[in-house]
Design an enzyme around this catalytic site. Structure first.
Site, mmCIF file in Angstrom:
data_model
loop_
_atom_site.group_PDB
_atom_site.id
_atom_site.type_symbol
_atom_site.label_atom_id
_atom_site.label_comp_id
_atom_site.label_asym_id
_atom_site.label_seq_id
_atom_site.Cartn_x
_atom_site.Cartn_y
_atom_site.Cartn_z
ATOM 1 N N ASP A 1 -50.540 7.931 -62.642
ATOM 2 C CA ASP A 1 -50.985 6.933 -61.775
ATOM 3 C C ASP A 1 -51.255 5.665 -62.463
ATOM 4 O O ASP A 1 -52.102 5.530 -63.149
ATOM 5 C CB ASP A 1 -52.277 7.505 -60.924
ATOM 6 C CG ASP A 1 -52.850 6.851 -60.045
ATOM 7 O OD1 ASP A 1 -52.302 5.803 -59.923
ATOM 8 O OD2 ASP A 1 -53.831 7.164 -59.516
ATOM 9 N N ASN B 1 -40.633 -0.759 -61.952
ATOM 10 C CA ASN B 1 -40.401 -0.822 -60.537
ATOM 11 C C ASN B 1 -41.206 0.138 -59.687
ATOM 12 O O ASN B 1 -41.156 -0.340 -58.360
ATOM 13 C CB ASN B 1 -39.101 0.285 -60.701
ATOM 14 C CG ASN B 1 -38.682 0.696 -59.204
ATOM 15 O OD1 ASN B 1 -37.853 0.122 -58.757
ATOM 16 N ND2 ASN B 1 -38.700 2.174 -58.826
ATOM 17 N N TYR C 1 -49.192 -6.958 -50.454
ATOM 18 C CA TYR C 1 -47.500 -6.670 -51.273
ATOM 19 C C TYR C 1 -47.090 -7.877 -51.691
ATOM 20 O O TYR C 1 -46.546 -7.975 -52.856
ATOM 21 C CB TYR C 1 -46.878 -5.674 -50.188
ATOM 22 C CG TYR C 1 -45.537 -5.406 -50.746
ATOM 23 C CD1 TYR C 1 -45.588 -4.272 -51.487
ATOM 24 C CD2 TYR C 1 -44.363 -6.330 -50.362
ATOM 25 C CE1 TYR C 1 -44.088 -4.278 -52.180
ATOM 26 C CE2 TYR C 1 -43.120 -5.848 -50.754
ATOM 27 C CZ TYR C 1 -42.846 -4.942 -51.578
ATOM 28 O OH TYR C 1 -41.616 -4.575 -52.377
ATOM 29 N N GLY C 2 -46.995 -8.957 -50.728
ATOM 30 C CA GLY C 2 -46.197 -10.124 -51.131
ATOM 31 C C GLY C 2 -46.884 -10.816 -52.138
ATOM 32 O O GLY C 2 -46.267 -11.401 -53.084
ATOM 33 N N ALA C 3 -48.257 -10.875 -52.267
ATOM 34 C CA ALA C 3 -48.733 -11.470 -53.473
ATOM 35 C C ALA C 3 -48.797 -10.764 -54.829
ATOM 36 O O ALA C 3 -48.740 -11.302 -55.750
ATOM 37 C CB ALA C 3 -50.493 -11.594 -52.985
ATOM 38 N N LYS D 1 -46.310 -8.951 -55.343
ATOM 39 C CA LYS D 1 -44.730 -9.228 -55.981
ATOM 40 C C LYS D 1 -44.633 -10.727 -56.690
ATOM 41 O O LYS D 1 -44.119 -10.998 -57.771
ATOM 42 C CB LYS D 1 -43.651 -9.010 -54.824
ATOM 43 C CG LYS D 1 -43.765 -7.626 -54.675
ATOM 44 C CD LYS D 1 -43.256 -6.779 -55.809
ATOM 45 C CE LYS D 1 -43.173 -5.320 -55.397
ATOM 46 N NZ LYS D 1 -42.736 -4.452 -56.587
#
Ligand code: NAP
Length: 260
Positions: free
Chosen positions: A67, A94, A165-167, A169
């Site tokens: 994890d 990934n 999520y956007g931040a 990435k």
């Protein structure tokens, strides 16, 4: 990085692909294995899927579980990989967590704060911790290496319903750029890919029906990517020939979002 001898024969590289229990990670693992490389197929919860993939790939590969939101689990993951493969030449970051959407206006604060912690813990901090540990091994080996991050178009285009999520990435892309500079003296190149929508189980619901048609229409090709297309780019960025792409963030979005 070993680029082969005068006859063009190169030894199998030792590759760790995180989140390889399905989707893009599994396609990346298959692509490296098809080139004769040895792959540690990392999973978090889907051990059965990871083990099935290892069986499919044949001899010389292994499944490794951890994890990534747990910093204490990361050194053990790297040790198991190095023990199993005899070293490590390529890391593909990934694995990622996508939680339920959390639009700022309609999400209560408790949920908002929890989602940010959970997403960053895996997608950014988990990748940073793993990269630290793997880079240390590559430096010890003295053989150079490659690190490829699977980022996202959402880092540039925005993720109004999945801001965390956007931040995460965008942070992953930035991590890759910083480490490209920091690790270059050790012959380690670091790059990222930034895919738009990719046809994996994770997004299959969103790709069905009218909503799916609208997503496919984002690209002038009228479709989304296949996992294999992303895998091809990862394989290139992990190659000896890609040293000069270190620091790059490669858009893989079928011209659906053009950034300057
Ligand atoms: N599909 C798309 O449209 C798209 C677009 C742009 C970027 N991406 C990126 O591509 C990558 C792969 O996505 P995918 O669509 O192939 O999704 P996926 O099949 O859901 O893969 C996600 C992987 O991350 C692992 N993971 C989740 N939580 C984890 C944790 N706490 N610790 C360690 N591993 C964890 C999962 O492991 P288990 O299943 O074993 O728990 C799984 O193998 C992700 O980085 C994603 O952000 C995807």
């Amino acid at each position: 990085m070993n680029s082969g001898n005068e006859y063009g024969v190169r030894p199998a590289r030792r590759i760790l692909v995180t989140g390889a229990s399905g989707g893009i990670g599994a396609a990346v693992a298959r692509a490296f294995a098809a080139l004769g490389d040895r792959v540690a197929v990392h999973y978090s919860s889907r051990v059965d899927r990871a083990e099935r993939l290892v069986t499919e790939l044949g001899d010389g590969h292994l499944a490794v579980g951890a994890d990534l939101s747990d910093p204490a689990a990361v050194p053990g993951l790297v040790q198991t990989t190095v023990d199993g493969l005899g070293g490590i030449d390529v890391l593909v970051n990934n694995a990622a967590l996508v939680t339920t959407s959390h639009p700022p206006v309609t999400t209560d604060y408790e949920t908002w704060a929890r989602v940010w912690q959970e997403v960053l813990a895996v997608n950014l901090i988990g990748a940073a911790n793993l990269t630290h540990q793997v880079a240390g091994r590559m430096v010890e080996q003295g053989t150079g290496g490659r690190i490829v991050n699977v980022g996202s178009r959402g880092a540039f285009r925005g993720e109004p319903e999945n801001a965390a999520y956007g931040a995460s990435k965008a942070g992953l892309h930035s991590l890759g750029q910083s480490l490209a500079v920091a690790l270059a003296p050790h012959g380690i190149a670091v790059a990222s890919v930034a895919p738009g929508f990719v046809d994996t189980d994770r997004v299959s619901e969103r790709l069905s029906g009218e909503r799916g048609d609208a997503i496919r229409a984002q690209s002038p090709y009228g479709r989304v990517a296949t996992p294999e297309e992303v895998a091809s780019a990862v394989v290139y960025l992990a190659s000896p020939q890609a040293q000069w792409a270190s620091g790059a963030i490669l858009d893989l979005n079928g011209a659906s979002y053009l950034r300057s």
